[in-house]
Design an enzyme around this catalytic site. Structure first.
Site, PDB file in Angstrom:
ATOM      1  N   LEU A   1       0.824  -1.205   0.000  1.00 57.43           N
ATOM      2  CA  LEU A   1       0.000   0.000   0.000  1.00 57.43           C
ATOM      3  C   LEU A   1       0.864   1.265   0.000  1.00 57.43           C
ATOM      4  O   LEU A   1       0.709   2.133  -0.848  1.00 57.43           O
ATOM      5  CB  LEU A   1      -0.937  -0.008   1.215  1.00 57.43           C
ATOM      6  CG  LEU A   1      -1.851   1.204   1.392  1.00 57.43           C
ATOM      7  CD1 LEU A   1      -2.793   1.359   0.198  1.00 57.43           C
ATOM      8  CD2 LEU A   1      -2.662   1.088   2.692  1.00 57.43           C
TER       9      LEU A   1
ATOM     10  N   ILE B   1       7.676  -2.462   2.487  1.00 52.89           N
ATOM     11  CA  ILE B   1       6.894  -3.682   2.312  1.00 52.89           C
ATOM     12  C   ILE B   1       7.517  -4.820   3.116  1.00 52.89           C
ATOM     13  O   ILE B   1       8.622  -5.290   2.809  1.00 52.89           O
ATOM     14  CB  ILE B   1       6.799  -4.066   0.823  1.00 52.89           C
ATOM     15  CG1 ILE B   1       6.271  -2.890   0.003  1.00 52.89           C
ATOM     16  CG2 ILE B   1       5.918  -5.303   0.666  1.00 52.89           C
ATOM     17  CD1 ILE B   1       4.953  -2.331   0.484  1.00 52.89           C
TER      18      ILE B   1
ATOM     19  N   GLY C   1      19.204  -1.247  34.528  1.00 52.10           N
ATOM     20  CA  GLY C   1      20.346  -0.348  34.617  1.00 52.10           C
ATOM     21  C   GLY C   1      21.318  -0.581  33.472  1.00 52.10           C
ATOM     22  O   GLY C   1      20.929  -0.756  32.318  1.00 52.10           O
TER      23      GLY C   1
ATOM     24  N   GLU D   1       1.004  -0.011  10.142  1.00 55.47           N
ATOM     25  CA  GLU D   1      -0.467  -0.100  10.078  1.00 55.47           C
ATOM     26  C   GLU D   1      -1.130   1.223  10.458  1.00 55.47           C
ATOM     27  O   GLU D   1      -2.187   1.249  11.099  1.00 55.47           O
ATOM     28  CB  GLU D   1      -1.005  -1.238  10.971  1.00 55.47           C
ATOM     29  CG  GLU D   1      -0.329  -2.578  10.782  1.00 55.47           C
ATOM     30  CD  GLU D   1      -0.642  -3.227   9.443  1.00 55.47           C
ATOM     31  OE1 GLU D   1      -1.044  -2.510   8.513  1.00 55.47           O
ATOM     32  OE2 GLU D   1      -0.449  -4.442   9.335  1.00 55.47           O
TER      33      GLU D   1
ATOM     34  N   THR E   1       0.448   5.245  11.523  1.00 55.00           N
ATOM     35  CA  THR E   1       1.171   5.787  12.670  1.00 55.00           C
ATOM     36  C   THR E   1       0.199   6.121  13.798  1.00 55.00           C
ATOM     37  O   THR E   1      -1.005   6.289  13.582  1.00 55.00           O
ATOM     38  CB  THR E   1       1.935   7.062  12.286  1.00 55.00           C
ATOM     39  OG1 THR E   1       0.980   8.091  11.972  1.00 55.00           O
ATOM     40  CG2 THR E   1       2.849   6.829  11.100  1.00 55.00           C
TER      41      THR E   1
END
Length: 379
Positions: free
Chosen positions: A126, A158, A339, A363, A365
């Site tokens: 996409l 991709i 630590g 998918e 942001t």
């Protein structure tokens, strides 16, 4: 740490027990080696496929397991707790089967059984180099040429580029905007589909991510999913489910980081007592445990809406947003609990922290998730 789960059937409990055993045996011992070498564990995915884990939410008549999303997501969580790249691979593959399973006609019978049968791996094309979040502005074009489409353009970021067996390709068959976008299913060995050099990523190094160039790649017309111009609707519908998959991966990663930090804090002593007995550290871990449980609950609540056939898009956005932000917070604090030891590769928390970052990006942001949620409130 054992997670108490309420599942819809005895079969689901048995499935999660099987997945836990498989993940402990096949994933946990291999993750460090494959991540260090940056090699994709294709045989591990085939093992999961033969166990039926690459088609869990799809119908039994097509080779799936007909499991509710509520169960499928908990499988992803278990896998992610051992090896995030593998869980992400299962999630991306499941997403890649969604267009055919949901919008395909005769293609469901012809194509879906092989796609979810366990031997094949899918990818979802996409995003583009100049259009990530603005998916409606994509420029990859498919032009009719007799009984085929000729696809030209470049896709970016991709997952499974170069190793997938099939690609969902979202491309422009009409004019500008969302209504001009269609979805094609292309075999990976199609001439003119050229995966590029994999990106050098911060985390998930055993999962190849790359651009894919399409140079007049010839895709048969019968590989059009849905109708021409329906691609953008297909993409958004698929991403609702995909966001739940990423949320579940985030919960699994956060749980693994929490478990490791708790074990370390119980064993490590300073000033004559275990670290976990210091209130400042104990309260921090208590907050992390609460956040992980809340992320799991939000994710599964959205899944139950999906299983019931109710609208769940906004709840999926909330789950993806909260679970992945939680994973980033928990993994960062887990490093702090250890630590100096947390900053070296001898302990997995530094890898967890690097891996958590990408979950806030893929998918959609988390800024896009906030936009989706805010618009729903405005309506």
């Amino acid at each position: 740490m054992t997670v108490d789960r309420i599942l819809p059937s005895d079969e689901a409990y048995e499935l999660l027990d099987l997945v836990t055993e498989l993940a402990d045996r096949e994933l946990a011992p291999k993750v460090v080696d494959f991540e260090d070498r940056g090699v994709f564990p294709r045989e591990v995915l085939r093992t999961l496929g033969r166990a039926g884990l690459l088609g869990l939410p799809y119908p039994e008549e097509h080779g799936g397991a007909a499991q509710p999303y509520e169960v499928y997501l908990q499988v992803l969580e278990i896998l992610a707790g051992r090896w995030l790249a593998v869980a992400e691979a299962v999630s991306v593959h499941t997403l890649s089967c969604y267009p055919v399973a949901t919008f395909g006609g005769e293609q469901v019978r012809k194509l879906l059984p092989d796609m979810i049968g366990g031997e094949l791996l899918g990818a979802y094309c996409l995003s583009e180099p100049q259009g990530g979040s603005d998916a409606a502005a994509l420029t990859t074009r498919a032009t009719r040429a007799g009984g085929d489409y000729l696809v030209s353009g470049t896709k970016a970021w991709i997952t499974h580029a170069g190793i997938a067996d099939f690609y969902n390709v979202f491309c422009r068959t009409g004019g500008p905007g969302a209504r001009g976008i269609s979805c094609l299913l292309a075999d990976a060995n199609t001439a003119g589909i050229v995966p590029q050099t994999p990106e050098r990523t911060m985390g998930l190094r055993s999962s190849p991510i790359a651009q894919i160039a399409f140079d007049d790649a010839r895709v048969p017309v019968d590989r059009l999913i849905g109708a021409e111009g329906e691609g953008f609707r297909i993409a958004l519908s698929a991403l609702d489910s995909g966001r739940l998959g990423i949320a579940a991966c985030a919960v699994g990663l956060a749980q693994a980081a929490l478990d490791y930090a708790v074990d370390y804090a119980r064993q490590r002593e300073q000033f004559g007592q275990p670290l976990i007995d210091f209130q400042g550290l104990g309260f921090l871990l208590a907050d992390l445990a609460t956040q992980v449980s809340a992320a799991r609950a939000l994710t599964l609540a959205a899944a139950r809406l999906r299983d019931a056939g109710r609208p769940y898009s906004i709840e999926a956005a909330k789950a993806k947003l909260f679970a992945t932000d939680t994973a980033m917070r928990v993994t960062t604090d887990a490093v702090q609990v250890l630590g100096g030891a947390g900053y070296v590769c001898d302990h997995p928390v530094e890898r967890y922290m690097r891996e958590a970052k990408v979950l806030q990006i893929v998918e959609g942001t988390n800024q896009i998730q906030r936009l989706v949620i805010a618009r729903s409130l405005a309506r």
